[in-house]
Motif scaffolding. Structure first.
Motif: not given
Lengths: 381, 108
Positions: A86-110
């Motif tokens: 998962g590390v060697k072929y770059g599988l884990f980072p996008p899954l982490i990004f999925l989780g980060i996206g699901a916990m990020t509130d872009f309101s302050t940026m918007l």
């Protein structure tokens, strides 16, 4: 028989390098437990370092590098190598990004779009470190993978290193996560050095109202803007904005809940442990690793300075001034750098609440570092 | 030191850092790539910033065509999140609560 067994034990094969790496693993765990430095990352990484540095005889397939590409194929693969997949072929980072996206509130940026530019300014650390790594004699691919440490984004660093310089992945990942854990130590002196007390006391206006419809439209539109410009960032940003859409759509709450809790936790455990286990002494203890650590520190410092100085530059043109401290949150260590901004701001004025404002450049920094990675991958990959 | 640090050729046979100098940067078109890369990051985020700036105007038009309460029944049913509706002390309290609760969360 006993002698033969003894020769296969870890004690018999232990080298100074293994001992040093095991001590580093113990230091990581100690820092996490005693100093509360990013325990969710440093405990898995630290224990992984210890596991990865137990010496074993060559005939046993135990390490992360004993994978299916060897002469014995799958039969000779180790369990750790499958986790490391998962590390060697770059599988884990996008899954982490999925989780980060699901916990990020872009309101302050918007609510304050000009703060998005601070997330771009902080990426100067990535490209100056890229130049620094080239100067030190690294190949362009290696320099690109090292430079992205300045994005202060662990998954992005791992993703790019797996594409451009897989043999440096362990050192880059450890450097990225180590410095992310040290954000509260590295950033404040730079922030104080580059700002006056008057600037640190600036109070910012309350953010405007952001409707739900805006928050639903944003992830789709932002993804299209970024991915069409830098297709290399498609995987990371696609998962980030997909996770955010799950959160904001209000009709996929179960999926968003899973992405930001169970999924990201599982992937964090596997990623941290696998990265730690990849730091086998003979692979990790090299002059290049020390240079990478040095460049990583430089990168973080430059990224922080870049954000703060750009905020000061923006203030030359703005009637409603922004507190330049929030520029430091342009490095994408979410939410640590935003918390550091809050902390430094409150040391000057306990009634100044900068956290919400700092989250805008902070999440913009996540997008910026992913775009930077996409650009470097596109050109150097 | 040499007993601890592996030699370069043990490193998967890949080329590793050697001899310093600006010629490495020139050879790799480093300055060109760095400036272009940083420029692309700025352009992408500037586009996003521009898009966000225009979004409220688009929302005004959307709101006239299809009010949010009708087009998004789920949004109407959920709790309001309007920052403007809250006074500064509540915003401060939320900020502090976020600051406290985010300690120890996985980060990027």
């Amino acid at each position: 028989m006993l002698t033969e067994f003894l020769s296969t034990t870890g004690y018999a094969n232990l080298t100074l390098g293994h001992v040093l790496m095991i001590l580093i693993g113990i230091v990581f765990i100690t820092l996490a437990i005693c100093k509360d430095y990013e325990p969710l990352l440093l405990v898995p990484i630290g224990f992984g370092v210890i596991v990865g540095n137990i010496p074993y005889v060559d005939s046993m397939s135990l390490g992360v590098y004993d994978d299916w590409s060897g002469p014995s194929g799958l039969q000779g693969s180790s369990v750790l190598s499958f986790i490391y997949f998962g590390v060697k072929y770059g599988l884990f980072p996008p899954l982490i990004f999925l989780g980060i996206g699901a916990m990020t509130d872009f309101s302050t940026m918007l609510s304050n779009p000009k703060l998005v530019l601070l997330g771009a300014a902080a990426q100067v650390g990535v490209f100056l470190t890229f130049l620094g790594a080239l100067f030190l004699g690294f190949s362009p691919e290696q320099a690109g993978a090292i430079g992205i440490i300045g994005g202060a984004d662990g998954p992005t660093s791992i993703f790019l290193a797996s594409k451009l310089a897989p043999h440096l992945l362990g050192a880059i990942a450890i450097a990225a996560y180590s410095y992310m854990a040290l954000v509260p130590v590295i950033q404040p002196p730079i922030m104080r050095l580059l700002t006056t007390r008057k600037e640190r006391l600036i109070h910012m206006a309350q953010p405007r109202h952001v409707s739900k419809r805006e928050r639903m439209i944003f992830p789709v539109a932002a993804f299209l803007i970024c991915a069409l410009l830098a297709p290399g960032a498609m995987t990371l940003l696609g998962m980030l904005f997909f996770g955010n859409l799950l959160k904001e759509s209000l009709v996929t709450d179960r999926l968003a809940q899973t992405a930001r809790t169970a999924l990201i936790d599982i992937v964090t455990i596997l990623l941290g442990f696998a990265v730690g286990a990849s730091t086998q002494a003979d692979q990790f203890l090299k002059r290049e690793s020390l240079l990478i650590f040095g460049l990583g520190a430089f990168s973080f410092a430059i990224a922080t300075a870049g954000g703060v100085l750009f905020a000061k530059f923006m203030n030359l043109f703005l009637t409603e001034k922004i507190n330049p401290l929030i520029g430091a949150a342009g490095v994408s260590a979410v939410p640590d750098s935003a918390r550091v901004v809050q902390m430094v701001g409150q040391q000057e004025d306990p009634h100044n609440f900068l956290l919400m404002h700092a989250m805008a450049p902070n999440v913009a920094g996540v997008i910026g570092s992913a775009i930077a990675a996409g650009v470097l991958w596109s050109v150097l990959g | 030191m040499s007993t601890v640090f592996a030699s370069d050729d043990q490193f998967h046979g890949e080329s590793t850092a050697s001899e310093y100098g600006f010629h490495h940067i020139w050879d790799a078109n480093g300055f060109e790539l760095a400036i272009t890369g940083l420029g692309i990051v700025f352009v992408a985020l500037a586009f996003i910033s521009l898009f966000i700036s225009l979004l409220p105007h688009a929302m005004t038009i959307f709101e006239k065509l299809a009010p949010e309460s009708e087009a998004l029944p789920h949004a109407a049913a959920s709790a309001p999140t309007t920052v403007r509706e809250l006074d500064s002390s509540v915003v401060a309290a939320i900020g502090y609560a976020l600051h406290t609760s985010h300690r120890g969360k996985p980060k990027t």
